[in-house]
Design a protein around this motif. Structure first.
Motif, PDB file in Angstrom:
ATOM      1  N   HIS A  89       0.841  -1.259   0.063  1.00  0.00           N
ATOM      2  CA  HIS A  89       0.101   0.183   0.079  1.00  0.00           C
ATOM      3  C   HIS A  89       0.612   1.325  -0.190  1.00  0.00           C
ATOM      4  N   MET A  90       2.064   1.176   0.069  1.00  0.00           N
ATOM      5  CA  MET A  90       2.908   2.284   0.314  1.00  0.00           C
ATOM      6  C   MET A  90       4.194   1.700  -0.384  1.00  0.00           C
ATOM      7  N   ASN A 114      -2.218   7.716  -3.311  1.00  0.00           N
ATOM      8  CA  ASN A 114      -2.109   9.088  -3.410  1.00  0.00           C
ATOM      9  C   ASN A 114      -1.072   9.409  -4.477  1.00  0.00           C
ATOM     10  N   GLU A 115      -1.549   9.418  -5.890  1.00  0.00           N
ATOM     11  CA  GLU A 115      -1.094   9.434  -7.207  1.00  0.00           C
ATOM     12  C   GLU A 115      -0.225  10.686  -7.266  1.00  0.00           C
ATOM     13  N   SER A 119       6.209   9.503  -5.170  1.00  0.00           N
ATOM     14  CA  SER A 119       6.738   8.223  -4.831  1.00  0.00           C
ATOM     15  C   SER A 119       5.968   7.363  -5.687  1.00  0.00           C
ATOM     16  N   ALA A 120       4.613   7.586  -6.062  1.00  0.00           N
ATOM     17  CA  ALA A 120       3.811   6.667  -6.669  1.00  0.00           C
ATOM     18  C   ALA A 120       4.246   6.126  -8.183  1.00  0.00           C
ATOM     19  N   ASP A 121       5.502   6.799  -8.556  1.00  0.00           N
ATOM     20  CA  ASP A 121       6.086   6.205  -9.742  1.00  0.00           C
ATOM     21  C   ASP A 121       6.513   5.018  -9.274  1.00  0.00           C
ATOM     22  N   MET A 140      -1.947   7.554 -13.980  1.00  0.00           N
ATOM     23  CA  MET A 140      -0.725   6.503 -13.852  1.00  0.00           C
ATOM     24  C   MET A 140      -0.413   5.861 -15.299  1.00  0.00           C
ATOM     25  N   LEU A 141      -1.492   6.158 -16.116  1.00  0.00           N
ATOM     26  CA  LEU A 141      -1.164   5.530 -17.553  1.00  0.00           C
ATOM     27  C   LEU A 141      -0.207   6.633 -18.222  1.00  0.00           C
TER      28      LEU A 141
END
Length: 350
Positions: A89-90, A114-115, A119-121, A140-141
């Motif tokens: 999840h993180m 949380n995009e 760090s979402a990458d 994210m796409l």
């Protein structure tokens, strides 16, 4: 199947990521799966154990000594629990799962809550990637996640195992309530400015701000400069915010960024008249404006006008309150668990 969830902690602090993970783990255990959680620990360990969920201590503090220990502990957890699925999840949990997979056969599911964070990458490392809204999926796409492994599972809180109803509360005058972390991106500066416009029209109006966070002192200083400072109340973290939502005349979420807006489902459940910003996943959460008034972010004047519309026109407020409670069965924790299990099953047979 054996499902291992990884998060930084399981503290009862209003953290939406933790809340979603705890709800999901408990529901999967109810369905009959063998579920475990790895984290630094926290208040929800008792709830997890009540549902037969093993908790493993995994301190993922990003310092060299702690990370070396985390590598060792992670390997030990995997050897002991033998997960089929690791659900990260993180960011740190996602990296540990990927870097230390080796010859283990588990599949990795990463969950983007949380995009808007850089760090979402990192969450691209998942064999499957879950986005909490269509808005997050689209983002994210654009950031390079393959469409074939990207899935949308919208959050839900209805039927949460965490819920322990508190006593009813009484709020002063006309109550405008907001529940969020104390971060600038939550739009609290704009909300206070909007409230000043409302307070000038309604002398009995009060603003109640629930939540904790690093920017609270900034907001408190700003409130102290307001001519209506005696009517702006900082209540901190509350374990059952829905008791305050029930007492609200208007519920407001003024975020600049918001991947989903979990608190809006809680507000809808108790029939709030809702005003929120038209950003990221919030429109999806409010049925694109059917279940609450949407306004552009960072526009305190428009935010004030929407709040005033709810207060000045009771028929409008009542219509939104009624609409807010429609279709909530979709936002059940049970549906979230079943949708997520389908993703696991597809991974395991691929």
């Amino acid at each position: 199947m054996n499902i291992l969830h990884i998060a930084n902690h399981v503290k009862q602090s209003g953290n939406g990521i933790v809340n979603v993970m705890v709800d999901l783990a408990c529901e999967q255990a109810k369905i009959g799966h063998n579920v475990a959680v790895a984290s630094e620990g926290g208040h929800y360990i008792d709830l997890l154990e009540k549902h037969g969920i093993q908790h493993y201590t995994l301190d993922q503090t990003r310092k060299p000594a702690q990370m070396m220990q985390a590598f060792f502990n992670f390997r030990k957890i995997v050897k002991t629990f033998k997960p089929d699925i690791i659900h990260a999840h993180m960011m740190t949990g996602a990296l540990l799962s990927r870097l230390l997979r080796g010859f283990n056969k588990y599949k990795i599911v990463t969950h983007i809550h949380n995009e808007f964070q850089k760090s979402a990458d990192v969450m691209k490392v998942g064999d499957s990637v879950i986005a909490v809204s269509q808005a997050v999926a689209a983002s994210m796409l654009n950031r390079g996640v393959k469409e074939s492994k990207l899935h949308v599972v919208r959050n839900g809180t209805i039927g949460s195992s965490r819920r322990k109803p508190g006593e009813e509360v009484t709020l002063n005058g006309i109550a405008i309530v907001s529940v969020s972390g104390m971060y600038e991106r939550k739009g609290i500066f704009e909300l206070m400015e909007a409230f000043e416009n409302v307070a000038s029209v309604y002398p009995e109006a009060n603003l109640y701000l629930l939540g904790e966070g690093p920017d609270r002192s900034k907001f408190e200083w700003r409130a102290s400069q307001s001519p209506y400072r005696d009517r702006i109340h900082f209540l901190g973290y509350q374990p059952d915010p829905q008791t305050y939502m029930k007492a609200a005349d208007v519920f407001v979420l003024a975020s600049h960024k918001e991947s989903f807006g979990l608190v809006l489902i809680e507000a809808r459940e108790v029939g709030c008249a809702i005003v929120a910003t038209d950003v990221d996943g919030i429109p999806e959460t409010l049925d694109f404006g059917k279940s609450g008034i949407l306004v552009p972010p960072k526009t305190p004047g428009k935010l004030a006008n929407a709040i005033l519309a709810m207060l000045q026109y009771p028929d409008v407020r009542e219509a939104y309150q009624k609409e807010a409670q429609q279709g909530l069965e979709y936002y059940s924790v049970e549906r979230v668990a079943k949708d997520t299990l389908k993703i696991y099953e597809q991974l395991l047979i691929s």
